[in-house]
Design a protein around this motif. Structure first.
Motif, PDB file in Angstrom:
ATOM      1  N   HIS A 120       3.398  32.874 -50.045  1.00 22.36           N
ATOM      2  CA  HIS A 120       4.272  31.945 -49.312  1.00 22.36           C
ATOM      3  C   HIS A 120       4.655  32.470 -47.929  1.00 22.36           C
ATOM      4  N   SER A 124       3.383  30.677 -44.409  1.00 21.02           N
ATOM      5  CA  SER A 124       4.390  30.205 -43.464  1.00 21.02           C
ATOM      6  C   SER A 124       4.132  30.769 -42.072  1.00 21.02           C
ATOM      7  N   TYR A 135       3.666  26.316 -56.179  1.00 19.17           N
ATOM      8  CA  TYR A 135       5.118  26.153 -56.274  1.00 19.17           C
ATOM      9  C   TYR A 135       5.605  26.199 -57.725  1.00 19.17           C
ATOM     10  N   LYS A 210      11.631  23.047 -50.028  1.00 16.75           N
ATOM     11  CA  LYS A 210      12.354  23.141 -48.766  1.00 16.75           C
ATOM     12  C   LYS A 210      13.809  23.501 -49.033  1.00 16.75           C
ATOM     13  N   TYR A 211      14.450  23.960 -48.001  1.00 12.56           N
ATOM     14  CA  TYR A 211      15.856  24.342 -48.093  1.00 12.56           C
ATOM     15  C   TYR A 211      16.736  23.098 -48.076  1.00 12.56           C
ATOM     16  N   ARG A 244      12.859  29.634 -43.587  1.00 10.95           N
ATOM     17  CA  ARG A 244      11.420  29.903 -43.441  1.00 10.95           C
ATOM     18  C   ARG A 244      11.145  31.397 -43.481  1.00 10.95           C
ATOM     19  N   LYS A 247      10.838  32.349 -46.987  1.00 10.78           N
ATOM     20  CA  LYS A 247       9.965  31.418 -47.698  1.00 10.78           C
ATOM     21  C   LYS A 247       9.410  32.068 -48.961  1.00 10.78           C
TER      22      LYS A 247
END
Length: 702
Positions: A120, A124, A135, A210-211, A244, A247
């Motif tokens: 990850h 990124s 994921y 995602k955050y 990010r 990540k």
């Protein structure tokens, strides 16, 4: 395809060009090897075992990697890059599943490092998206411990220890690196699927896509084992940028809190809250990983620290932040008379605000006065980008700054202003020392140097030692330490040299030289640039930027003005004086031939340095110099400067019309007793003083 309850597993193993085992991914090295095999959980059949080399951007291999893997840079140079290898991975897995009559699968890895700390973060940084299968995955170590509770703790498990526990006899030397690991993991899985164990793979690990933003209440319980402090962040970084950086790790909802300094500006730190201690421990392994060209320090923090920054109690803020998954933009420098309609008109139809007026939150003082700040909600990234394009455009007669913001920053700013006392208390008075105006030379000659990145404990003596023989070329009183708003060292200093040639030589010789445990950057600059920064401007690779308190039309006049600190400035007690590191006894015993320190009296004038590196603000508290009447009279007669007698009550007036004269002031206070008839009790601050103190036009009355 993948599913939370799969009928097949894809056993995956990988290695990087750096650390191996428990430190995998901790050194930011790139992936160089992937090995995988499909396992049918029902028929206990397996697909073809695949091994693929990955071409890294940096082909240099660590000694440990060379020894363990047997790989060479020459062999890796012929491989495909990671994004293409992952495409091949998806195609080959699909083909193997089709041959086995299956279509759903979930990854299974030895621990979590390969997925969370390697794949990850690297994807990124290289700006490509991972497929959905990355994921969700099974951690073989956790599944093994759940199946065999008496085995070693999860953190101490290895492929070899698990194989030995179930009685598998394997010889690592007989197989290629990666192949032995995958074959052994498959054998362990079959052992777990036996009738005696009857293990079922039903609860995979997940990685958040995602955050998620959201508010945090001060009454919320925050586990201290889930919080870290990130330091060294670029000032413009947002919560999404920090997410990010981490990540692959699961950050709690609303778990990124950017820290602000006393002026409400970001100080390069953030507190991050993760969903569990395991994720926090993995985050600590990213200490000194890079965000762009900057390395980020990661330390443990506490839940109390997080709540202090991110927690809030205001119902208005809670309602404003209740709209989830919104992009928050902060507006700064708004006219105090600006209305909701003015702000909506400024943003325009190309960036519609979520909910119209409900998507705007003005920041106010407890008495309802506006602060010039506001927060705006946008429903998507496109609208937010359109709004950011209006950075430093004019509204009324002021230019407006726009920045990305976070829910935690909204809470911090509101908490700070709402906690501001309506009547500021005066600080402890000090003995009056009012010397002649202190002047910093200006000009375009590059006879100064700037030191950046100084240890916060460094004093002037440390700087002189750092410069070595070059101290002989420093002008008297030529060392200027730069403090922040709290009176603490900011890590910057300016030094005036005797010539531009000496400044150039010092910059070349001392650049990135070590002081204590840090390297210090040394740049040549002019007196004009030094003066500019001390007054609150910024000097970087992009050039000079005016202090945010000055509108663009005033910039040209400001550039050429000398930093002359008038006597009126002595009425303002500095937030922190520049203290010398030598004791009076030592100085008296051996006075230096050349004085590098600012004169003790002149320190009273250097309060403007207390606002760097954050842009200046108007003082909210005026410190008046109090002393016995005889001392006051003596100081006043010696300097011919208006002094404030004692006893007496002080009144400060703000917001006066610019054409206000003494007559209007006296009329305003008609019926009240004021200073003697010569009106020395009225002190009007001139433009020169105001440019230093960053205060609006005002009068001070006794």
């Amino acid at each position: 395809m993948t599913a939370s309850h799969s009928d097949s597993l894809v056993v995956l193993f990988g290695a990087t060009a750096g650390a191996y085992g428990a430190k995998l991914g901790s050194d930011e090295r790139e992936l160089i090897l992937l090995v995988w095999q499909v396992v049918d959980l029902h028929s206990k059949k397996v697909g073809t075992l695949h091994k693929s080399l990955v071409k890294a951007d940096n082909l240099e291999l660590s000694d440990q990697c060379r020894e363990v893997s047997g790989l060479t840079p020459e062999g890796l140079s012929k491989a495909e890059p990671l994004d293409r290898v992952l495409q091949q991975f998806s195609q080959l897995v699909s083909s193997d599943l089709k041959l086995l009559g299956r279509n759903l699968y979930t990854l299974c890895t030895d621990g979590q490092l390969l997925i969370r700390q390697v794949l990850h973060p690297e994807a990124s940084k290289k700006n490509f998206l991972l497929s959905d299968c990355f994921y969700s995955f099974y951690d073989l170590r956790k599944e093994f411990h759940a199946c065999y509770p008496n085995s070693a703790p999860v953190k101490d498990q290895t492929i070899k220890s698990m194989a030995e526990y179930v009685g598998l006899e394997t010889d690592e030397a007989e197989e290629d690196f990666g192949v032995w690991q995958v074959k052994t993991m498959v054998a362990i899985i079959f052992s777990m699927l036996s009738e005696t164990c009857n293990c079922r793979f039903t609860d995979p690990e997940t990685v958040k896509y995602k955050y998620e933003t959201g508010p945090c209440s001060k009454s919320e319980a925050v586990d201290s084992e889930t919080v870290i402090r990130a330091r060294g962040l670029p000032w413009q970084s947002s919560d999404q940028d920090i997410a990010r950086f981490f990540k692959g790790l699961n950050i709690a909802k609303g778990g990124v809190a950017l820290c602000l300094n006393a002026q409400g500006r970001r100080n390069g730190e953030a507190l991050v809250r993760f969903v569990n201690p395991e994720q926090r421990d993995l985050a600590l392994e990213r200490h000194k990983h890079h965000m762009g060209s900057r390395y980020i320090e990661v330390y443990k923090a506490t839940g109390e620290e997080f709540l202090k920054i991110a927690g809030g109690t205001s119902n208005e803020v809670a309602q404003f932040l209740s709209k989830e998954n919104q992009v928050i933009i902060r507006m700064r420098g708004l006219p105090f008379t600006a209305t909701l309609e003015d702000v909506l008109g400024f943003l325009g139809p190309e960036c519609p605000v979520t909910g119209g007026k409900e998507g705007l939150l003005f920041v106010k003082y407890p008495d309802g006065r506006p602060t010039g700040d506001a927060f705006v909600l946008f429903s998507c990234e496109e609208y937010a980008q359109n709004a950011l394009k209006k950075h430093k455009e004019i509204l009324g007669k002021r230019y407006i700054e726009l920045f990305r913001s976070t829910a935690a920053e909204v809470q911090q700013v509101l908490n700070r202003y709402l906690s501001t006392p309506l009547i500021p208390t005066l600080p402890t008075p000090i003995i009056p020392v009012i010397p002649p105006p202190y002047t910093i030379a200006t000009g375009s000659i590059r006879d100064c140097i700037r030191l950046r990145g100084l240890p916060y404990t460094a004093g002037i003596d440390d700087i002189l030692e750092f410069m070595g023989d070059a101290t002989a070329d420093i002008k008297p009183h030529g060392v200027h330490m730069v403090l922040n708003q709290q009176g603490r060292p900011s890590g910057d200093a300016f030094i005036q040299m005797k010539s531009s040639d000496r400044a150039f030589l010092v910059a070349q010789k001392c650049h990135k030289k070590m002081m204590k445990d840090r390297y210090v950057e040394v740049f040549q600059c002019s007196g004009e640039e030094m003066n500019f920064v001390l007054m609150g401007g910024t000097l970087n690779r992009s050039g000079l930027s005016p202090p945010p308190c000055l509108s663009p039309p005033a910039y040209a006049a400001f550039q050429t003005a000398a930093a002359v600190i008038p006597a009126e400035a002595a009425l303002y007690q500095p937030q922190a004086l520049l203290s010398t590191t030598r004791t009076p006894q030592a100085s008296a015993a051996a006075p230096p031939t050349v004085t590098y320190y600012p004169a003790q009296a002149a320190q009273l004038y250097m309060n403007y340095t207390a606002y760097y590196p954050s842009p200046p603000v108007s003082p909210t508290t005026v410190g008046y110099i109090a002393a016995p009447p005889a001392a006051v009279a003596a100081a006043a007669s010696a300097t011919h400067t208006p002094m404030l007698p004692q006893p007496g009550a002080l009144v400060r007036m703000q917001g006066l019309p610019y054409n206000t004269g003494m007559k209007e002031i006296l009329s305003f206070f008609q019926g009240y007793q004021y200073a003697p008839d010569d009106y020395n009790g009225l002190i009007q601050l001139n433009d020169q003083a105001r440019s230093v103190l960053q205060a609006p036009k005002e009068w001070v009355c006794l």
